[in-house]
Design an enzyme around this catalytic site. Structure first.
Site, mmCIF file in Angstrom:
data_model
loop_
_atom_site.group_PDB
_atom_site.id
_atom_site.type_symbol
_atom_site.label_atom_id
_atom_site.label_comp_id
_atom_site.label_asym_id
_atom_site.label_seq_id
_atom_site.Cartn_x
_atom_site.Cartn_y
_atom_site.Cartn_z
ATOM 1 N N GLU A 178 0.827 -1.220 0.000
ATOM 2 C CA GLU A 178 0.000 0.000 0.000
ATOM 3 C C GLU A 178 0.855 1.261 0.000
ATOM 4 O OE1 GLU A 178 -2.893 -0.490 3.165
ATOM 5 O OE2 GLU A 178 -3.914 -2.064 2.023
ATOM 6 N N CYS A 194 -2.138 -4.555 -5.549
ATOM 7 C CA CYS A 194 -2.660 -5.814 -5.004
ATOM 8 C C CYS A 194 -1.615 -6.931 -5.103
ATOM 9 C CB CYS A 194 -3.884 -6.257 -5.793
ATOM 10 S SG CYS A 194 -5.314 -5.197 -5.629
ATOM 11 N N GLU A 239 -1.970 -9.987 -6.123
ATOM 12 C CA GLU A 239 -2.024 -10.780 -7.361
ATOM 13 C C GLU A 239 -1.192 -10.125 -8.459
ATOM 14 O OE1 GLU A 239 -4.475 -9.807 -5.429
ATOM 15 O OE2 GLU A 239 -6.186 -11.178 -5.451
ATOM 16 N N CYS A 285 -7.278 -6.825 -10.914
ATOM 17 C CA CYS A 285 -6.422 -8.020 -10.943
ATOM 18 C C CYS A 285 -6.954 -9.040 -11.940
ATOM 19 C CB CYS A 285 -6.316 -8.643 -9.551
ATOM 20 S SG CYS A 285 -5.285 -7.671 -8.448
HETATM 21 N N1 THU Z 1 -6.172 -6.290 -2.376
HETATM 22 C C1 THU Z 1 -5.400 -7.241 -2.969
HETATM 23 O O1 THU Z 1 -4.206 -7.373 -2.692
HETATM 24 N N2 THU Z 1 -5.988 -8.045 -3.884
HETATM 25 C C2 THU Z 1 -7.295 -7.965 -4.264
HETATM 26 O O2 THU Z 1 -7.691 -8.605 -5.219
HETATM 27 C C3 THU Z 1 -8.208 -7.131 -3.493
HETATM 28 C C4 THU Z 1 -7.571 -6.091 -2.650
HETATM 29 C C5 THU Z 1 -5.537 -5.381 -1.420
HETATM 30 C C6 THU Z 1 -5.448 -3.962 -1.915
HETATM 31 C C7 THU Z 1 -5.386 -3.203 -0.615
HETATM 32 O O3 THU Z 1 -4.025 -3.159 -0.182
HETATM 33 C C8 THU Z 1 -6.181 -4.054 0.358
HETATM 34 O O4 THU Z 1 -6.266 -5.351 -0.231
HETATM 35 C C9 THU Z 1 -7.575 -3.535 0.639
HETATM 36 O O5 THU Z 1 -8.292 -3.312 -0.527
#
Ligand code: THU
Length: 160
Positions: free
Chosen positions: A64, A73, A75, A115
């Site tokens: 983040e 994300c 993925e 993603c």
């Molecule tokens: N997030 C992911 O890593 N993958 C996803 O497919 C959904 C969301 C993360 C993004 C962010 O850092 C946190 O989860 C909350 O949305």
């Protein structure tokens, strides 16, 4: 006027122990790398593990940023890393797990829309399906035989 119906299909496993051995191993690596998430804003940690056709495993966790959209994300961290390091390899399997620091996620957590679009690009590029397994912190694991089940009506290069 006529209607069209698109059906998608998932298999449901009740626990990690029920997964085939290679997938169980991959999911355990996703659970481990999930702990490396940098998620000070959402406290939501996601881990992704990819098995490539060259036998390599590539991992990713969400990263983040104070400027929220600048984060990425898990993925996409994983698939972009795989594309960067092993550009010729195909992605065979993807295991995803998500856990919150503030509550226990029981429902399977699917990849977000961005993603899905990114995974679609690689599935089309390699011209073979990517098996995707996803879960929360505990509970059932959903399996899709291909990204197509998660993104029917996908936008891809054939429209360009
Ligand atoms: N997030 C992911 O890593 N993958 C996803 O497919 C959904 C969301 C993360 C993004 C962010 O850092 C946190 O989860 C909350 O949305």
């Amino acid at each position: 006027m006529k209607d069209i119906t698109i059906t998608t299909q998932f298999s449901v496993f009740d626990s990690v122990q029920e997964l085939p051995n290679d997938v169980q191993n991959l999911m355990e690596q996703a659970i481990t790398v999930r702990k490396n998430a940098y998620a000070p804003y959402s406290q939501f940690r996601v881990g992704a593990a990819l098995l490539l056709d060259n036998g390599k495993v590539v991992l990713g966790s969400n990263q983040e940023n104070a400027a929220y959209p600048s984060g990425l994300c898990a993925e996409r961290v994983a698939i972009f890393q795989a594309g960067s390091i092993y550009p010729e390899a195909k992605i065979v399997l993807m295991a995803i797990t998500a856990a919150s620091d503030t509550n226990t996620t029981k429902a399977p957590i699917p990849p977000c829309g961005s993603c899905r679009q990114s995974i679609a690009e690689y599935e089309i590029k390699q011209d073979t399906p990517i098996e995707i397994y996803f879960m929360g912190e505990i509970g059932a694991i959903y399996k899709s035989e291909s990204l197509k089940n998660l993104l029917p009506f996908m936008f891809d290069k054939k429209f360009l």
